[in-house]
Motif scaffolding. Structure first.
Motif, PDB file in Angstrom:
ATOM      1  N   GLY A 137      33.251  15.607  40.259  1.00 47.77           N
ATOM      2  CA  GLY A 137      34.150  15.148  41.314  1.00 47.77           C
ATOM      3  C   GLY A 137      35.469  15.888  41.358  1.00 47.77           C
ATOM      4  O   GLY A 137      36.312  15.578  42.208  1.00 47.77           O
ATOM      5  N   GLN A 138      35.652  16.883  40.485  1.00 47.85           N
ATOM      6  CA  GLN A 138      36.962  17.521  40.347  1.00 47.85           C
ATOM      7  C   GLN A 138      36.930  19.037  40.545  1.00 47.85           C
ATOM      8  O   GLN A 138      37.851  19.737  40.142  1.00 47.85           O
ATOM      9  CB  GLN A 138      37.532  17.215  38.951  1.00 47.85           C
ATOM     10  N   TRP A 139      35.855  19.544  41.156  1.00 48.28           N
ATOM     11  CA  TRP A 139      35.796  20.988  41.391  1.00 48.28           C
ATOM     12  C   TRP A 139      36.853  21.375  42.415  1.00 48.28           C
ATOM     13  O   TRP A 139      37.000  20.722  43.451  1.00 48.28           O
ATOM     14  CB  TRP A 139      34.408  21.373  41.888  1.00 48.28           C
ATOM     15  N   GLY A 140      37.586  22.410  42.107  1.00 48.76           N
ATOM     16  CA  GLY A 140      38.724  22.787  42.934  1.00 48.76           C
ATOM     17  C   GLY A 140      40.005  22.160  42.462  1.00 48.76           C
ATOM     18  O   GLY A 140      41.083  22.442  43.012  1.00 48.76           O
ATOM     19  N   VAL A 141      39.925  21.321  41.440  1.00 51.91           N
ATOM     20  CA  VAL A 141      41.112  20.688  40.849  1.00 51.91           C
ATOM     21  C   VAL A 141      41.218  21.106  39.382  1.00 51.91           C
ATOM     22  O   VAL A 141      42.135  21.838  38.989  1.00 51.91           O
ATOM     23  CB  VAL A 141      41.056  19.151  40.975  1.00 51.91           C
ATOM     24  N   VAL A 142      40.258  20.663  38.566  1.00 52.48           N
ATOM     25  CA  VAL A 142      40.315  20.949  37.128  1.00 52.48           C
ATOM     26  C   VAL A 142      40.223  22.441  36.854  1.00 52.48           C
ATOM     27  O   VAL A 142      40.974  22.984  36.031  1.00 52.48           O
ATOM     28  CB  VAL A 142      39.201  20.181  36.384  1.00 52.48           C
ATOM     29  N   ASP A 143      39.296  23.131  37.512  1.00 52.12           N
ATOM     30  CA  ASP A 143      39.162  24.574  37.275  1.00 52.12           C
ATOM     31  C   ASP A 143      40.429  25.321  37.677  1.00 52.12           C
ATOM     32  O   ASP A 143      40.897  26.221  36.963  1.00 52.12           O
ATOM     33  CB  ASP A 143      37.941  25.126  38.016  1.00 52.12           C
ATOM     34  N   VAL A 144      41.012  24.940  38.801  1.00 51.00           N
ATOM     35  CA  VAL A 144      42.252  25.568  39.258  1.00 51.00           C
ATOM     36  C   VAL A 144      43.390  25.264  38.290  1.00 51.00           C
ATOM     37  O   VAL A 144      44.165  26.154  37.913  1.00 51.00           O
ATOM     38  CB  VAL A 144      42.591  25.086  40.680  1.00 51.00           C
ATOM     39  N   GLU A 145      43.498  24.002  37.868  1.00 53.43           N
ATOM     40  CA  GLU A 145      44.566  23.621  36.945  1.00 53.43           C
ATOM     41  C   GLU A 145      44.440  24.323  35.597  1.00 53.43           C
ATOM     42  O   GLU A 145      45.439  24.773  35.023  1.00 53.43           O
ATOM     43  CB  GLU A 145      44.552  22.106  36.736  1.00 53.43           C
ATOM     44  N   ASP A 146      43.215  24.416  35.085  1.00 51.18           N
ATOM     45  CA  ASP A 146      43.022  25.029  33.766  1.00 51.18           C
ATOM     46  C   ASP A 146      43.345  26.514  33.790  1.00 51.18           C
ATOM     47  O   ASP A 146      43.968  27.044  32.859  1.00 51.18           O
ATOM     48  CB  ASP A 146      41.589  24.803  33.287  1.00 51.18           C
TER      49      ASP A 146
ATOM     50  N   GLY B 178      33.362  31.387  40.625  1.00 53.76           N
ATOM     51  CA  GLY B 178      34.656  31.942  40.248  1.00 53.76           C
ATOM     52  C   GLY B 178      35.428  32.437  41.458  1.00 53.76           C
ATOM     53  O   GLY B 178      36.664  32.420  41.477  1.00 53.76           O
ATOM     54  N   GLY B 179      34.694  32.889  42.497  1.00 53.95           N
ATOM     55  CA  GLY B 179      35.345  33.257  43.745  1.00 53.95           C
ATOM     56  C   GLY B 179      35.942  32.043  44.434  1.00 53.95           C
ATOM     57  O   GLY B 179      37.020  32.113  45.031  1.00 53.95           O
ATOM     58  N   TRP B 180      35.221  30.917  44.366  1.00 52.99           N
ATOM     59  CA  TRP B 180      35.772  29.652  44.865  1.00 52.99           C
ATOM     60  C   TRP B 180      37.056  29.307  44.133  1.00 52.99           C
ATOM     61  O   TRP B 180      38.075  28.988  44.765  1.00 52.99           O
ATOM     62  CB  TRP B 180      34.746  28.539  44.692  1.00 52.99           C
ATOM     63  N   THR B 181      37.030  29.348  42.800  1.00 58.93           N
ATOM     64  CA  THR B 181      38.218  28.998  42.024  1.00 58.93           C
ATOM     65  C   THR B 181      39.374  29.926  42.351  1.00 58.93           C
ATOM     66  O   THR B 181      40.533  29.503  42.426  1.00 58.93           O
ATOM     67  CB  THR B 181      37.897  29.037  40.519  1.00 58.93           C
ATOM     68  N   THR B 182      39.072  31.209  42.561  1.00 61.18           N
ATOM     69  CA  THR B 182      40.118  32.165  42.919  1.00 61.18           C
ATOM     70  C   THR B 182      40.729  31.814  44.267  1.00 61.18           C
ATOM     71  O   THR B 182      41.960  31.736  44.411  1.00 61.18           O
ATOM     72  CB  THR B 182      39.541  33.583  42.954  1.00 61.18           C
ATOM     73  N   ALA B 183      39.882  31.609  45.272  1.00 63.23           N
ATOM     74  CA  ALA B 183      40.393  31.279  46.601  1.00 63.23           C
ATOM     75  C   ALA B 183      41.131  29.946  46.597  1.00 63.23           C
ATOM     76  O   ALA B 183      42.196  29.809  47.211  1.00 63.23           O
ATOM     77  CB  ALA B 183      39.239  31.244  47.604  1.00 63.23           C
ATOM     78  N   ALA B 184      40.566  28.956  45.886  1.00 57.76           N
ATOM     79  CA  ALA B 184      41.236  27.654  45.802  1.00 57.76           C
ATOM     80  C   ALA B 184      42.580  27.777  45.100  1.00 57.76           C
ATOM     81  O   ALA B 184      43.555  27.095  45.455  1.00 57.76           O
ATOM     82  CB  ALA B 184      40.332  26.662  45.071  1.00 57.76           C
TER      83      ALA B 184
ATOM     84  N   ALA C 214      46.330  26.712  46.439  1.00 55.92           N
ATOM     85  CA  ALA C 214      46.832  25.485  45.808  1.00 55.92           C
ATOM     86  C   ALA C 214      47.997  25.709  44.864  1.00 55.92           C
ATOM     87  O   ALA C 214      48.663  24.750  44.483  1.00 55.92           O
ATOM     88  CB  ALA C 214      45.700  24.795  45.041  1.00 55.92           C
ATOM     89  N   THR C 215      48.242  26.945  44.429  1.00 57.27           N
ATOM     90  CA  THR C 215      49.317  27.200  43.475  1.00 57.27           C
ATOM     91  C   THR C 215      50.123  28.415  43.912  1.00 57.27           C
ATOM     92  O   THR C 215      49.692  29.208  44.751  1.00 57.27           O
ATOM     93  CB  THR C 215      48.777  27.473  42.061  1.00 57.27           C
ATOM     94  N   ASP C 216      51.308  28.565  43.316  1.00 58.45           N
ATOM     95  CA  ASP C 216      52.129  29.753  43.553  1.00 58.45           C
ATOM     96  C   ASP C 216      52.232  30.596  42.291  1.00 58.45           C
ATOM     97  O   ASP C 216      53.167  31.377  42.119  1.00 58.45           O
ATOM     98  CB  ASP C 216      53.522  29.356  44.037  1.00 58.45           C
ATOM     99  N   VAL C 217      51.236  30.443  41.409  1.00 60.14           N
ATOM    100  CA  VAL C 217      51.261  31.136  40.120  1.00 60.14           C
ATOM    101  C   VAL C 217      50.959  32.620  40.268  1.00 60.14           C
ATOM    102  O   VAL C 217      51.516  33.455  39.547  1.00 60.14           O
ATOM    103  CB  VAL C 217      50.243  30.478  39.154  1.00 60.14           C
ATOM    104  N   TYR C 218      50.103  32.965  41.234  1.00 56.79           N
ATOM    105  CA  TYR C 218      49.533  34.310  41.263  1.00 56.79           C
ATOM    106  C   TYR C 218      50.160  35.175  42.354  1.00 56.79           C
ATOM    107  O   TYR C 218      50.435  34.713  43.465  1.00 56.79           O
ATOM    108  CB  TYR C 218      48.020  34.223  41.483  1.00 56.79           C
ATOM    109  N   ALA C 219      50.318  36.451  42.021  1.00 56.73           N
ATOM    110  CA  ALA C 219      50.859  37.415  42.973  1.00 56.73           C
ATOM    111  C   ALA C 219      49.782  37.986  43.873  1.00 56.73           C
ATOM    112  O   ALA C 219      50.086  38.520  44.952  1.00 56.73           O
ATOM    113  CB  ALA C 219      51.564  38.551  42.227  1.00 56.73           C
ATOM    114  N   CYS C 220      48.494  37.896  43.456  1.00 56.25           N
ATOM    115  CA  CYS C 220      47.387  38.379  44.271  1.00 56.25           C
ATOM    116  C   CYS C 220      46.078  37.879  43.668  1.00 56.25           C
ATOM    117  O   CYS C 220      46.075  37.274  42.580  1.00 56.25           O
ATOM    118  CB  CYS C 220      47.375  39.910  44.368  1.00 56.25           C
TER     119      CYS C 220
ATOM    120  N   PRO D  40      39.088  26.286  50.803  1.00 53.09           N
ATOM    121  CA  PRO D  40      40.037  27.343  51.166  1.00 53.09           C
ATOM    122  C   PRO D  40      40.014  27.684  52.649  1.00 53.09           C
ATOM    123  O   PRO D  40      41.037  28.074  53.216  1.00 53.09           O
ATOM    124  CB  PRO D  40      39.576  28.527  50.308  1.00 53.09           C
ATOM    125  N   LEU D  41      38.854  27.536  53.295  1.00 48.60           N
ATOM    126  CA  LEU D  41      38.767  27.812  54.721  1.00 48.60           C
ATOM    127  C   LEU D  41      39.779  26.994  55.509  1.00 48.60           C
ATOM    128  O   LEU D  41      40.382  27.484  56.476  1.00 48.60           O
ATOM    129  CB  LEU D  41      37.347  27.513  55.216  1.00 48.60           C
TER     130      LEU D  41
END
Length: 672
Positions: free
Chosen positions: A487-496, A523-529, A533-539, A584-585
C-alpha cells in the motif's frame, strides 16, 4: 602520481563499449550427461541468448548458432528455457526460441537443424513454453504451457502440458496433452517423484504475486501418464491482496519420496520437508530442516524454474542462503548442520544443478562478474569451471563498495551499497564534494546484489559516486522488510532513497547540490516519483518506467503483473484517488529537475505509450529533458548499440547538470 581534477571529469578506461560488451550474465545452468550447460548473453549479436556447453577438455562451445535465441517469454520475464538429456545418439536438448516461442528439439551431434515440437498460434501472443522436464521413456517433454485465448494481454491460461518429442504436435495443437487443470492462473513446471508415481508443482492466483501466497499442488501420475487426485498439500494463498498468505518459492523431491520445499510462515523463507503420505485429516505436518536463523533460503519467484536448493545423492542439500548477500552451502537435513563454501562470491543466482557430489551454480562478487562455479560437496572445494571472470580493464578502476545501513523515516533501517568515486590516479579538487547518483532497483520486489557491475564502474571511475539502495520492499531481509511497500509504493521507496541521499550529503560524503536518482522499470517509477515528490535531486534518469498507475492497472501491462498494484498501492475500487495522486503522469507539473527518459519500443510490460503521455504533460513547462526510444528493445536493454547510447546519454545529462566537462561522449540534446 595522483592528479587533482574535478569530480566527474576524470578519464577512464571503462568506456560505454566495454560496459555493453559485458552486459548480462550466464543463466539457467544444467547438466546433460557429464557436461555442464547454460545460457549466456550475446550483446553484439542483437542481444540473443546462446546455449553453451562445457566440453570434456574444459573448453566451451555454443550449442546453437545465431540467430537461435534460447529464451522464453512466459510471464514475459521467462524462466528455465531448456532441458537436456543423453540418448543413444548423443545429447538431446529441448528449448524455447525467443523469435516464435515454439519448443524445438535438437541433437547437436546429429547434424540436423532443430525441429519444432509445438505449433504456432494466431491468437494473441500465441503459445509459449517454459520449465521443460524431459520424459524420454514416455516420448514426451512436460512443461508449462501459456496459451493466449484473445487479443488482450490478460486473455491467457496456463497449465502443465505434455508435448510429444516426435514432432507430431508441431502443426496440431490437439496433439498436446494437458496434464493439470486450469483452476489456478499461474503454475510452475512439474517435479516428478523418484518413483515416477507423483508430481508436484507450485500454483497461485490473482491478485497475489508468488511472494505473497502460493500453494504446492500434488497429483498422482496414472499408468497412462495423466494427473489424478490433484490437490494442495502445503501453502496458503491468503485472502485477496491482504498479504496473509504463505509463499512457497520452490519444491523438489528427496530420494526417499519426501517433499522438500522452501516457504515463509515464520517471516523468512526456510527449508522444510513433508511426508505426503502422512496427512492427518488433510493436513500435512512439515518439519524445518535448518535451525531457525534470520536468513533467506529463497527469493522472489520472478522466473519460472528458479532453484535455490537441490538434493544430492547422499541426502544432503545444496542451498543458497543469506541476508542481503548470499552464499552456497551444503545442509545436512538430519543434523541441521550447514557448511558454507569458501570463495570471493557474495551473490549466487537462483539456478543450481547437481551431478553426483558436484554442485554447479552461477556466482559473482564485488570484483568479479557472474561465472560458472563448481562445488565439490565431498571436499568443500570450489572452483570456476566456465564463463570465468576476465578483467576488461585494470581492477584498480573497479568500485570499492561499502555495505551501509541508514536510518529512514520513523527510525526504520534502509540498506544500501555505497560506491564512492574511485580512480587510481585521480582525486577530486580541493574542497569539492563529489556528485552522487542514487540507484533504485527494479521489481520492486527484488534486490540489488553486491557484485561487480561495469556500468556502475563507468560512473565511479569518472568521479561520480553511486549509492545502490535496497529500499523497503526489497527482498533478502525477511518478509516484514519486503512488505513495507504494501500500500506504500511511491512513498516508502521514495522516502528511503531520499533518506540515503540526504544522509550522504549530511555526513559530507556527497555534494548536496549534485545528487541524482536513476532506475529502470519499478526503479524508473521510483525515479519519476522522486522527481515529482522531493527536491533532493538535481536530475534523474528514468528507464522503461511505470508512470500512470491507473493506466497500467487497466490493461496497460502484461498478465503476470496486471494486479500487482492491488498490494503495492491498494485495491483500485477502494482507493482510486491514490492511483492518480501518486502517478508521475498526474504530477508532472511538480518536476523542476532535468531528466532523461529511456524506453524500448517493443516493451509490453511498461509500454511506450506511458512515456508519450508523460512527455505531453511535461512539454512547454521549461524543464530540460531528453527522450531516447529504441526500436527492437523490450523491457531492459540487450543490444550493444542501445546500451552504449543509453550509458553515454546518462553521463552527458550529469555533465550538463553538475557542471563538469566531457568531450569524449556525444552531447545529449536537452529540450524544454
Amino acid at each position: 602520481m595522483v592528479t587533482t581534477a574535478p569530480y566527474g571529469a576524470w578519464p577512464s578506461p571503462v568506456d560505454a563499449g566495454t560496459v555493453a560488451a559485458h552486459d548480462g550474465r550466464p543463466a539457467f545452468v544444467g547438466v546433460v550427461g557429464d557436461e555442464v550447460w547454460w545460457t549466456e548473453p550475446r550483446p553484439a549479436e542483437g542481444g540473443r541468448r546462446a546455449l553453451v556447453r562445457r566440453r570434456p577438455d574444459g573448453g566451451t562451445e555454443s550449442v546453437l548458432p545465431a540467430p537461435w535465441n534460447v529464451r522464453s517469454r512466459v510471464l514475459e520475464y521467462g524462466g528455465q528455457p531448456w532441458a537436456g538429456t543423453v540418448t543413444g545418439s548423443g545429447p538431446l536438448v529441448v528449448f524455447s526460441d525467443f523469435a516464435d516461442q515454439r519448443l524445438y528439439a535438437y541433437e547437436p551431434d546429429g547434424g540436423a537443424a532443430p525441429r519444432p515440437l509445438t505449433p504456432l498460434s494466431d491468437t494473441g501472443d500465441g503459445l509459449r513454453w517454459v520449465d521443460p522436464v524431459l520424459r524420454p521413456e514416455l516420448g514426451e517433454v512436460w512443461c508449462v504451457m501459456e496459451e493466449f485465448t484473445g487479443e488482450r494481454p490478460t486473455d491467457v491460461r496456463r497449465v502443465i502440458a505434455a508435448v510429444p518429442l516426435d514432432g507430431s504436435a508441431a502443426g496440431h495443437r490437439d496433439s498436446v496433452r494437458e496434464l493439470s487443470d486450469d483452476r489456478h492462473r499461474f503454475v510452475t513446471g512439474p517435479r516428478v517423484s523418484p518413483d515416477g508415481r507423483r508430481v508436484a508443482w507450485i500454483a497461485w492466483d490473482h491478485p497475489q504475486m508468488p511472494w505473497d501466497g502460493t500453494l504446492v499442488m500434488l497429483a498422482r501420475i496414472t499408468a497412462k501418464g495423466e494427473f489424478d487426485d490433484i490437490g494442495p498439500v502445503v501453502g496458503n494463498l491468503g485472502a485477496g491482496g491482504g498479504g496473509a498468505g504463505e509463499s512457497v518459492a520452490q519444491v523438489e523431491w528427496a530420494a526417499d519420496g519426501s517433499l522438500l520445499f522452501v516457504s515463509d510462515p515464520g517471516g523468512w523463507w526456510e527449508l522444510q520437508r513433508i511426508d505426503p503420505d502422512a496427512a492427518d485429516d488433510g493436513v500435512v505436518a512439515s518439519r524445518r530442516l535448518c535451525p531457525a536463523r534470520e536468513e533467506e533460503f529463497a527469493g522472489p519467484l520472478w522466473n519460472v524454474g528458479q532453484r535455490w536448493f537441490l538434493p544430492l545423492d547422499n541426502g544432503t542439500l545444496a542451498v543458497i542462503h543469506g541476508r542481503g548477500t548470499t552464499t552456497l552451502g551444503i545442509l545436512d537435513p538430519a543434523s541441521g548442520e550447514l557448511v558454507d563454501s569458501a570463495g570471493p562470491w557474495t551473490e549466487w543466482a537462483p539456478t543450481l544443478a547437481v551431478h553426483g557430489s558436484r554442485v554447479m551454480g552461477i556466482a559473482a562478487g564485488p570484483r568479479s562478474s557472474y561465472e560458472i562455479v563448481e562445488l565439490d560437496a565431498c571436499t568443500g572445494r570450489s572452483r570456476v569451471i566456465a564463463a570465468g571472470h576476465v578483467d576488461a580493464v585494470d581492477p584498480a578502476y573497479y568500485p570499492e563498495p561499502r555495505i551501509r545501513t541508514f536510518t529512514g523515516p520513523g527510525g526504520r533501517d534502509v540498506h544500501a551499497h555505497v560506491h564512492p568515486p574511485h580512480h587510481p590516479e585521480f582525486v577530486g579538487s580541493e574542497g569539492e564534494l563529489p556528485p552522487y547518483v542514487i540507484w533504485a532497483h527494479g521489481g520492486p520486489t527484488s534486490h540489488a546484489a553486491l557484485v561487480l557491475d561495469l556500468e556502475l564502474a563507468y560512473f565511479t571511475s569518472r568521479g561520480i559516486g553511486v549509492a545502490v539502495v535496497n529500499y523497503g520492499g526489497s527482498t533478502g531481509y525477511g518478509r516484514e522488510y519486503r512488505e513495507r511497500l504494501r500500500g506504500q509504493w511511491g512513498v516508502v521507496d521514495v522516502e528511503d532513497c531520499a533518506a540515503v541521499a540526504r544522509a550522504l550529503a549530511d555526513e559530507g560524503t556527497a555534494d548536496p547540490a549534485r545528487l541524482a536518482v536513476r532506475g529502470g522499470s519499478a526503479g524508473g517509477w521510483t525515479t519519476a516519483a522522486s522527481l515529482t515528490a522531493t527536491d533532493v535531486y538535481a536530475c534523474g534518469t528514468i528507464s522503461y518506467p511505470i508512470l500512470d498507475l491507473a493506466g497500467w492497472a487497466a490493461g496497460g501491462t502484461h498478465d503476470f503483473e496486471s494486479q500487482y498494484l492491488e498490494s503495492l498501492v491498494g485495491p483500485f475500487s477502494e482507493v482510486p484517488e491514490r492511483y492518480r495522486e501518486r502517478s508521475p503522469l498526474h504530477r508532472a507539473d511538480r518536476i523542476t529537475a532535468p531528466f532523461l527518459l529511456l524506453q524500448g519500443l517493443d516493451d509490453v510490460i511498461c509500454p511506450p505509450v506511458q512515456c508519450d503521455r508523460f512527455l505531453a504533460e511535461v512539454a512547454g513547462r521549461g524543464i530540460p529533458h531528453a527522450y531516447l526510444a529504441f526500436a527492437g528493445e523490450s523491457h531492459g536493454f540487450r543490444r550493444a548499440e542501445t546500451i552504449v547510447r543509453a550509458v553515454e546519454a546518462e553521463l552527458s545529462l550529469y555533465a550538463q547538470t553538475f557542471g563538469f566537462r566531457r568531450d569524449d561522449i556525444p552531447a545529449l540534446e536537452l529540450r524544454t
